[in-house]
Every structure is written in C-alpha cells, then in structure tokens.
Design an enzyme around this catalytic site. Structure first.
Site, short mmCIF file in Angstrom:
data_model
loop_
_atom_site.label_atom_id
_atom_site.label_comp_id
_atom_site.label_asym_id
_atom_site.label_seq_id
_atom_site.Cartn_x
_atom_site.Cartn_y
_atom_site.Cartn_z
N SER A 1 0.83 -1.20 0.00
CA SER A 1 0.00 0.00 0.00
C SER A 1 0.87 1.25 0.00
CB SER A 1 -0.88 0.01 1.26
OG SER A 1 -1.42 1.30 1.47
N TYR B 1 -1.98 -0.06 10.25
CA TYR B 1 -1.93 -0.51 8.85
C TYR B 1 -0.49 -0.40 8.34
CZ TYR B 1 -3.58 -0.66 3.93
OH TYR B 1 -3.81 -0.98 2.62
N LYS C 1 2.03 -3.29 6.93
CA LYS C 1 2.48 -3.25 5.54
C LYS C 1 4.00 -3.05 5.43
CE LYS C 1 -1.35 -3.82 3.03
NZ LYS C 1 -1.57 -5.01 2.19
N1 NAP Z 1 -8.76 -0.35 -1.16
C1 NAP Z 1 -7.78 0.54 -1.28
O1 NAP Z 1 -8.02 1.75 -1.55
C2 NAP Z 1 -6.34 0.10 -1.12
C3 NAP Z 1 -5.32 1.05 -1.20
C4 NAP Z 1 -4.00 0.62 -1.11
C5 NAP Z 1 -3.70 -0.73 -0.95
N2 NAP Z 1 -4.72 -1.63 -0.86
C6 NAP Z 1 -4.37 -3.04 -0.71
O2 NAP Z 1 -4.95 -3.74 -1.79
C7 NAP Z 1 -5.33 -5.04 -1.36
C8 NAP Z 1 -6.78 -5.29 -1.74
O3 NAP Z 1 -7.62 -4.32 -1.14
P1 NAP Z 1 -9.16 -4.22 -1.55
O4 NAP Z 1 -9.75 -3.15 -0.71
O5 NAP Z 1 -9.28 -4.08 -3.03
O6 NAP Z 1 -9.72 -5.61 -1.07
P2 NAP Z 1 -10.43 -6.79 -1.92
O7 NAP Z 1 -9.44 -7.34 -2.87
O8 NAP Z 1 -11.73 -6.32 -2.42
O9 NAP Z 1 -10.74 -7.83 -0.75
C9 NAP Z 1 -9.78 -8.53 -0.03
C10 NAP Z 1 -10.42 -9.77 0.51
O10 NAP Z 1 -9.50 -10.45 1.39
C11 NAP Z 1 -10.27 -11.45 2.01
N3 NAP Z 1 -9.72 -11.85 3.31
C12 NAP Z 1 -9.70 -11.14 4.46
N4 NAP Z 1 -9.23 -11.89 5.45
C13 NAP Z 1 -8.94 -13.10 4.92
C14 NAP Z 1 -8.44 -14.31 5.45
N5 NAP Z 1 -8.16 -14.44 6.76
N6 NAP Z 1 -8.25 -15.36 4.63
C15 NAP Z 1 -8.55 -15.26 3.31
N7 NAP Z 1 -9.03 -14.13 2.76
C16 NAP Z 1 -9.24 -13.07 3.55
C17 NAP Z 1 -11.69 -10.86 2.20
O11 NAP Z 1 -12.67 -11.79 1.70
P3 NAP Z 1 -13.39 -12.83 2.71
O12 NAP Z 1 -14.01 -11.98 3.78
O13 NAP Z 1 -14.36 -13.53 1.83
O14 NAP Z 1 -12.32 -13.74 3.23
C18 NAP Z 1 -11.66 -9.58 1.38
O15 NAP Z 1 -12.83 -9.40 0.65
C19 NAP Z 1 -5.04 -5.11 0.14
O16 NAP Z 1 -3.83 -5.79 0.36
C20 NAP Z 1 -4.94 -3.65 0.55
O17 NAP Z 1 -4.09 -3.47 1.64
C21 NAP Z 1 -6.03 -1.26 -0.95
#
Ligand code: NAP
Length: 265
Positions: free
Chosen positions: A148, A161, A165
């Site tokens: 991130s 966070y 990370k």
């Molecule tokens: N969203 C942002 O703006 C943003 C910004 C910078 C970086 N990121 C990074 O990008 C990545 C994805 O973020 P996203 O917001 O787009 O999320 P996403 O891909 O929509 O969802 C991630 C999924 O991880 C699963 N998860 C959580 N705990 C788990 C576990 N114990 N075992 C297996 N699966 C698990 C959840 O599904 P279940 O509940 O079905 O397990 C969740 O829906 C993350 O690493 C995040 O830190 C996001």
C-alpha cells in the site's frame, strides 16, 4: 469492470490469488485470466469465489475455488493441495487478503488489533509463501505481495496498517534474497487509493455527511497526484500481471508503486 482478453503473457501459468474480494482481488484474478492464466481463487466467502469463477471461465481459462482462511494452517495446506491436485503446478502466488484496518491512533489501539493485522497481512502471506515454495521452485515462479501507499507516508491514524504493511515489505525483500537461489522471484505492488467499490461507497458516505458531491471529493483526493486521477483496480492488477510474467524475469525484491504519481518512491 472491463477485462478484455489482452494477451497470452501468462499462458500456461497457474496463478493463486489469496484474498478475493470485490475490489483488487477480483481484478487481479480477472486480469491474470485475461492474460491466459488459470486461476485459483481463495478467500473465506465461497459465494463470491463462485461468482468470480464463472467470470473467469467466460474468458476461456480454468478456475478453481477453495474457501480458505489464510490465518488457519490446515486451511492453507488444503489450498496448496487443492491447487496442485487440480493444475499440477503453481507459477504465481498473489497475497492480497485484506480487512479494513483500525483507524485509531496508536495511543488508543489495543494490541490484539495489531496482532490480528500482522496475523493476516504478514503471517498469512508468509504461511502461503512457505507452503507454495516447493511448487514455485519447480516452476521458477514468483510471489507478488500487495502492499500500500501507506509505506510512503505516516499520516495520523494509519499506524497499525503501516506497521503491518512495512513488515510485509521487509519480509518480501528478505524472501527475495532467501528464495532467489531457488529461482523464485518475490516482488510487491503498492497501490494508492484504489478507485474501486470500497472507495466509491466511502466517498458517497462522505458526500452525504458533508453535503458535497462524490465528484468533488474525488477531485480533491486526486489533486495530490501527478496525473490528477486515482488508479483503478484493473490498472493495479496489470502491474501484478507484469511482475508475474516473463517480462519481469530479472526483477525481484522490488516494490512497484501504482498511485498515479501521488508519492515518488
Ligand atoms: N482499497 C484501497 O483503496 C487500497 C489502497 C492501497 C492498498 N490496498 C491493498 O490492496 C489489497 C486489496 O484491497 P481491496 O480493498 O481491493 O480488497 P479486496 O481485494 O476487495 O478484498 C480482499 C479480501 O480479502 C479477504 N480476506 C480477508 N481476510 C482473509 C483471510 N483471513 N483469509 C482469506 N481471505 C481473507 C476478504 O474476503 P473474505 O471476507 O471472503 O475472506 C476480502 O474481501 C489489500 O492488500 C490492501 O491493503 C487497498
């Protein structure tokens, strides 16, 4: 989300994506599929995996769903075994799993919350990396850890966070050194704010709360970046495809920032 079939960059590869959610996880799986890979979809919610698997198969490649909690050793072993039983090989492991972090300052953050963040982000990714190492050694494959933009700033209330990370980044770099002699590459992708479903509903909530519009909040947020826009899930997923592909054969131990120039690494 548009996912045209673009290339055969990953043709013949099996890509395991852990943490399939509505945002980036789905985009990564679909972009890998659109570039020719068979995909293994892992998260805890079987219904979402099934829905995405149908979209993946529509692109003409194979999909396997394995309901998995990556913090659970037995479940993670089952994921590895199921992936190898179905495809006989694994070329890329993408660690993407994510839960919304506590936005409390450290002074008010209880230790269990920080332990939980480390358990998922760091130990979850390490567990899968350990389990898939023999298969990745055989395929001369790679690991891509989703990090991130929080790496690049120390804004208030992002402490837990950032702690998780930055640990993930350090671990990725050490793993690159340890696994390099086996022919396994380990890289990271650090997205900025992702203009996906989660941010869209958050901005809609903020707009209602402060009597402004989603467009105004978007413009204000994007104004901090060089390109004056926010990266979309597919655009981040394409960085993952690149790092997983033979085009990145000499790249390991690196972190690729995908943030429209909001921070310069
Ligand atoms: N969203 C942002 O703006 C943003 C910004 C910078 C970086 N990121 C990074 O990008 C990545 C994805 O973020 P996203 O917001 O787009 O999320 P996403 O891909 O929509 O969802 C991630 C999924 O991880 C699963 N998860 C959580 N705990 C788990 C576990 N114990 N075992 C297996 N699966 C698990 C959840 O599904 P279940 O509940 O079905 O397990 C969740 O829906 C993350 O690493 C995040 O830190 C996001």
């Amino acid at each position: 989300m548009s996912t045209p079939v673009t290339s055969s960059l990953l043709k013949g590869q099996t890509v395991v994506v852990s943490g399939i959610g509505p945002g980036l996880g789905s985009a990564i799986a679909l972009r890998c599929a659109a570039n020719g890979a068979n995909v293994v979809l892992a998260a805890r919610t079987q219904s979402r995996l099934d829905e995405l698997a149908a979209q993946v198969r529509d692109l003409g490649v194979r999909a396997l769903t394995v309901a998995t909690d990556i913090t659970d050793e037995a479940a993670a072993i089952n994921l590895r075994d199921a992936a190898l039983a179905e495809f006989g090989r694994v070329d890329t492991l993408v660690n993407n799993a994510f839960v919304i972090p506590s936005r409390k300052p450290f002074a008010e953050t209880d230790f269990q919350h920080i332990r939980d963040a480390l358990e998922l982000t760091v130990f979850g990714a390490l567990r899968l990396t350990q389990l898939f190492t023999p298969a990745l050694e055989e395929s001369k494959g790679s690991v891509v850890n989703i990090n991130s933009m929080v790496l690049r700033h120390s804004q208030e209330r992002f402490g837990s966070y950032k702690l998780a990370k930055t640990a993930l980044l350090s671990m990725s770099q050490s793993l690159a050194t340890e696994l390099g002699p086996k022919g396994i590459r380990v890289n990271s992708v650090a997205p900025g704010y992702i203009w996906g479903p989660m941010l869209q509903s958050y901005f809609a909530h903020q707009a209602g709360k402060y009597g402004t519009t989603v467009e105004q909040i978007y413009e204000h947020t994007a104004s901090a970046s060089d390109l004056k826009r926010l990266p979309e899930p597919d655009q981040i997923a394409d960085a993952v495809v690149f790092l997983a592909s033979p085009m990145a054969i000499a790249i390991t131990g690196q972190c690729l920032d995908v943030n429209c120039g909001e921070y310069h690494n």
